[in-house]
Design an enzyme around this catalytic site. Structure first.
Site, PDB file in Angstrom:
ATOM      1  CG  ASP A 184      -1.811   1.180   1.316  1.00  0.00           C
ATOM      2  OD1 ASP A 184      -2.486   1.464   0.321  1.00  0.00           O
ATOM      3  OD2 ASP A 184      -1.827   1.851   2.366  1.00  0.00           O
ATOM      4  CG  ASP A 225      -1.216   8.538   2.044  1.00  0.00           C
ATOM      5  OD1 ASP A 225      -0.237   9.279   1.862  1.00  0.00           O
ATOM      6  OD2 ASP A 225      -2.131   8.793   2.838  1.00  0.00           O
ATOM      7  CE  LYS A 261      -5.398  -1.153  -1.037  1.00  0.00           C
ATOM      8  NZ  LYS A 261      -4.121  -0.627  -0.514  1.00  0.00           N
ATOM      9  CG  ASP A 274      -1.878   2.465   6.269  1.00  0.00           C
ATOM     10  OD1 ASP A 274      -2.219   1.939   5.188  1.00  0.00           O
ATOM     11  OD2 ASP A 274      -2.286   3.582   6.620  1.00  0.00           O
TER      12      ASP A 274
END
Length: 275
Positions: free
Chosen positions: A24, A26, A191, A216
């Site tokens: 991922d 950001d 996602k 995250d």
């Protein structure tokens, strides 16, 4: 279900068993336009070990080409084939359906570029002004609907308004506002749905058991990893915390187990120092 902190022994097992790392962006690699310290060095170290790196993002506001430029500007090596974002994935998915007609796009210019790359006819990007008086809003004869539309595509749209939602009858609250009156369930590309990974798996012939999703967010990144049969690593530089993980571990809902990562570490720099 256990969630273990990565130590040197675990890091070695990960390196031995994983060929493909899906990151991922950001909250994992960068925050806005600033690299999270040590993340670029970790990506470089994994590449040096012969690992394949993919960048996976739910953000539809940039094309793959623009993400490659952002990666490079922050110190991450990337080619277009390494990047999968929702705009490209949606265009790829629509193209695979062999739909006839046009796409009504409630979205942004980057999504339009991705649709263009597949030769998909589309319209709707940009402002859509309300015609006539306020009393005429929503009245069918004052709304020009294109009979050639066979698909509605929804992403981030800075010009979203009532007129667009009426026509699309459409991400997040916008999809909810549109799917109810439309009485149709949308295909969600981002996602935690598996569409992006399914496309990536097919294109690169990936074995999920040799893949690790690094993210995250427990409810998107970790969820899609567990659902798709990948290993998962949570970094604590973004959305989810260890308190969130414990809450999922304590819940009796069977779906909660998909939000529990296999491993966690403070940040990518810590992981990089262990490999």
């Amino acid at each position: 279900m256990a969630c273990r902190k990565v130590d040197r022994a675990i890091a070695r097992k990960i390196i031995d068993s994983i060929d493909n790392f899906l990151f991922d962006c950001d909250g994992v690699l960068w925050e806005a336009s600033k690299e999270i310290p040590g993340s670029a060095d970790t990506i470089a170290a994994l590449r040096k070990l012969g690992k394949k790196i993919f960048y996976i993002t739910n953000n539809s506001g940039k094309t793959r080409s623009q993400y490659v430029q952002k990666c490079k500007s922050l110190g991450f090596h990337a080619a277009e084939e390494d990047v999968i974002c929702t705009g490209h994935a949606a265009a790829q998915y629509i193209n695979a359906q062999n739909l006839k007609g046009k796409v009504y796009c409630v979205g942004n210019t980057s999504m339009g570029v991705e649709l263009d790359s597949f030769g998909i006819k589309h319209f709707g990007i940009g402002p859509d002004e309300v015609p006539g008086s306020i009393e005429q809003i929503g009245i069918q004869q004052h709304i020009n609907l294109d009979p050639e539309v066979s698909c509605v595509l929804v992403g981030f749209d800075p010009h979203i308004n009532y007129m667009k939602m009426t026509k699309a009858a459409s991400t997040g609250a916008v999809v909810g506002a549109i799917k109810i009156p439309a009485r149709k369930e949308p295909v969600v590309v981002g996602k935690p749905n598996s569409v992006m990974f399914d496309l990536l798996k097919k294109e690169h012939n990936l074995d999920p058991s040799r893949c690790m999703m690094v993210g995250d967010s427990c409810h998107t990144d970790i969820f899609v990893a567990q659902k798709c049969g990948m290993s998962s690593l949570l970094v604590l530089t973004g959305v989810s915390s260890l308190e969130d993980v414990k809450r999922y571990q304590d819940q009796s809902d069977p779906e909660s187990k998909f939000n529990i990562p296999d491993f966690y570490c403070t940040d990518l720099k810590e992981f990089g120092n262990l490999i």
